[in-house]
Design an enzyme around this catalytic site. Structure first.
Site, PDB file in Angstrom:
ATOM      1  N   PHE A 153      -0.505  11.256   7.970  1.00 16.16           N
ATOM      2  CA  PHE A 153      -0.984   9.884   8.084  1.00 16.16           C
ATOM      3  C   PHE A 153      -2.183   9.669   7.165  1.00 16.16           C
ATOM      4  O   PHE A 153      -3.169  10.370   7.265  1.00 16.16           O
ATOM      5  CB  PHE A 153      -1.316   9.521   9.530  1.00 16.16           C
ATOM      6  CG  PHE A 153      -1.218   8.049   9.751  1.00 16.16           C
ATOM      7  CD1 PHE A 153       0.017   7.437   9.856  1.00 16.16           C
ATOM      8  CD2 PHE A 153      -2.362   7.265   9.783  1.00 16.16           C
ATOM      9  CE1 PHE A 153       0.119   6.060  10.005  1.00 16.16           C
ATOM     10  CE2 PHE A 153      -2.260   5.880   9.936  1.00 16.16           C
ATOM     11  CZ  PHE A 153      -1.018   5.285  10.050  1.00 16.16           C
ATOM     12  N   ASP A 176      -5.028   1.774   7.037  1.00 16.52           N
ATOM     13  CA  ASP A 176      -5.729   1.905   8.326  1.00 16.52           C
ATOM     14  C   ASP A 176      -5.014   2.828   9.288  1.00 16.52           C
ATOM     15  O   ASP A 176      -3.823   3.099   9.171  1.00 16.52           O
ATOM     16  CB  ASP A 176      -5.819   0.542   9.009  1.00 16.52           C
ATOM     17  CG  ASP A 176      -4.475   0.093   9.600  1.00 16.52           C
ATOM     18  OD1 ASP A 176      -3.473   0.083   8.848  1.00 16.52           O
ATOM     19  OD2 ASP A 176      -4.412  -0.211  10.808  1.00 16.52           O
ATOM     20  N   ASP A 210       7.068   4.017   3.277  1.00 15.56           N
ATOM     21  CA  ASP A 210       7.262   5.094   4.241  1.00 15.56           C
ATOM     22  C   ASP A 210       8.744   5.087   4.665  1.00 15.56           C
ATOM     23  O   ASP A 210       9.591   5.562   3.916  1.00 15.56           O
ATOM     24  CB  ASP A 210       6.285   4.825   5.404  1.00 15.56           C
ATOM     25  CG  ASP A 210       6.261   5.895   6.465  1.00 15.56           C
ATOM     26  OD1 ASP A 210       6.277   7.071   6.121  1.00 15.56           O
ATOM     27  OD2 ASP A 210       6.205   5.555   7.659  1.00 15.56           O
ATOM     28  N   ASP A 240       0.818  -1.222   0.000  1.00 17.43           N
ATOM     29  CA  ASP A 240       0.000   0.000   0.000  1.00 17.43           C
ATOM     30  C   ASP A 240       0.848   1.268   0.000  1.00 17.43           C
ATOM     31  O   ASP A 240       0.630   2.172  -0.791  1.00 17.43           O
ATOM     32  CB  ASP A 240      -0.977   0.004   1.193  1.00 17.43           C
ATOM     33  CG  ASP A 240      -0.305  -0.246   2.548  1.00 17.43           C
ATOM     34  OD1 ASP A 240       0.930  -0.453   2.594  1.00 17.43           O
ATOM     35  OD2 ASP A 240      -1.016  -0.225   3.567  1.00 17.43           O
TER      36      ASP A 240
HETATM   37  P1  IMP Z   1       7.552   1.400   6.352  1.00 14.70           P
HETATM   38  O1  IMP Z   1       8.020   0.058   6.798  1.00 14.70           O
HETATM   39  O2  IMP Z   1       7.818   2.472   7.362  1.00 14.70           O
HETATM   40  O3  IMP Z   1       7.961   1.792   4.942  1.00 14.70           O
HETATM   41  O4  IMP Z   1       5.980   1.388   6.395  1.00 14.70           O
HETATM   42  C1  IMP Z   1       5.242   0.674   5.567  1.00 14.70           C
HETATM   43  C2  IMP Z   1       4.000   0.195   6.283  1.00 14.70           C
HETATM   44  O5  IMP Z   1       3.561   1.113   7.283  1.00 14.70           O
HETATM   45  C3  IMP Z   1       2.899   0.089   5.290  1.00 14.70           C
HETATM   46  O6  IMP Z   1       2.719  -1.248   4.954  1.00 14.70           O
HETATM   47  C4  IMP Z   1       1.697   0.622   6.008  1.00 14.70           C
HETATM   48  O7  IMP Z   1       0.952  -0.447   6.517  1.00 14.70           O
HETATM   49  C5  IMP Z   1       2.202   1.419   7.158  1.00 14.70           C
HETATM   50  N1  IMP Z   1       2.061   2.877   6.909  1.00 14.70           N
HETATM   51  C6  IMP Z   1       3.046   3.767   6.662  1.00 14.70           C
HETATM   52  N2  IMP Z   1       2.562   5.006   6.499  1.00 14.70           N
HETATM   53  C7  IMP Z   1       1.227   4.898   6.638  1.00 14.70           C
HETATM   54  C8  IMP Z   1       0.150   5.840   6.552  1.00 14.70           C
HETATM   55  O8  IMP Z   1       0.296   7.045   6.286  1.00 14.70           O
HETATM   56  N3  IMP Z   1      -1.085   5.318   6.732  1.00 14.70           N
HETATM   57  C9  IMP Z   1      -1.327   4.007   6.996  1.00 14.70           C
HETATM   58  N4  IMP Z   1      -0.352   3.092   7.076  1.00 14.70           N
HETATM   59  C10 IMP Z   1       0.916   3.538   6.904  1.00 14.70           C
HETATM   60 MG    MG Z   2       0.897  -2.404   5.465  1.00 16.91          MG
END
Ligand code: IMP
Ligand code: MG
Length: 178
Positions: A151, A158, A102, A99
């Site tokens: 966010f 979610d 980040d 999705d």
């Molecule tokens: P990362 O590991 O920090 O890149 O984050 C990725 C995961 O964090 C994604 O699979 C999302 O489930 C969750 N995530 C990151 N940012 C958001 C956001 O703005 N809204 C909802 N879920 C997020």
């Molecule tokens: Mg996720």
């Protein structure tokens, strides 16, 4: 639920158009191949379902459960992968579908796990990217939209397991998650 929304960032129409374009690009890039599409649950479920219905290739569909958030809006930096790989990816053209990108922690951990199993190729497809928040370098091969560093909820994303069913992508009012 609607009262918690700050602003609609991507409308249903915008998302629909962009997801179709991503699928068309995948159709061109994988013409004659049978990619293995792996969705990262749970956030990808709506994006994945829409994307694969515009993919016009013989393909296999699998899912991996991963989460790093628990019930907060900040990544714990500790990715929990819910399953060991219970399917074969050696020699396959794998597309990992997520999705949102980040910090990059989730996708870099999964990429490492998958590469250990020697796929023929591995590409990453994400609907949203927040490039300014990256802690580990990961780039998407297919990207829907760059989004603001707020966010995001809706269209599968979610906050504390809520808001996934919104048909658009929206930012949450900060007081909801602070
Ligand atoms: P990362 O590991 O920090 O890149 O984050 C990725 C995961 O964090 C994604 O699979 C999302 O489930 C969750 N995530 C990151 N940012 C958001 C956001 O703005 N809204 C909802 N879920 C997020
Ligand atoms: Mg996720």
């Amino acid at each position: 639920m609607i009262n918690d929304i700050k602003e609609i960032i991507f409308s249903e129409e915008q998302i629909k158009r962009r997801v179709k374009e991503l699928a068309e690009q995948i159709n061109l890039d994988y013409a004659g191949k049978s990619p293995l599409l792996i969705g990262i649950l749970k956030g990808c479920f709506i994006f994945f379902a829409d994307l694969v219905r515009s993919i016009d290739l013989k393909c296999e569909i699998r899912f991996i459960l991963a989460s790093s958030y628990g019930f907060s809006s900040i990544s714990t930096g500790n990715v929990k992968v819910g399953t060991e790989l219970d399917f074969e990816i050696a020699g396959r053209d794998v597309i990992l579908i997520e999705d949102i990108l980040d910090s990059g922690i989730t996708l870099s951990a999964l990429r490492k796990l998958l590469l250990r199993n020697e796929p023929e190729s591995l590409r990453i497809c994400v609907l949203l990217d927040k490039p300014d928040r990256r802690q580990i370098p990961v780039d998407a091969d297919y990207l829907g939209f760059v989004c603001p560093d707020e966010f995001m909820v809706g269209y599968g994303l979610d906050y504390a397991e809520g808001y996934r069913n919104l048909p658009y992508i929206a930012s949450l009012k900060p007081e909801v998650y602070s």
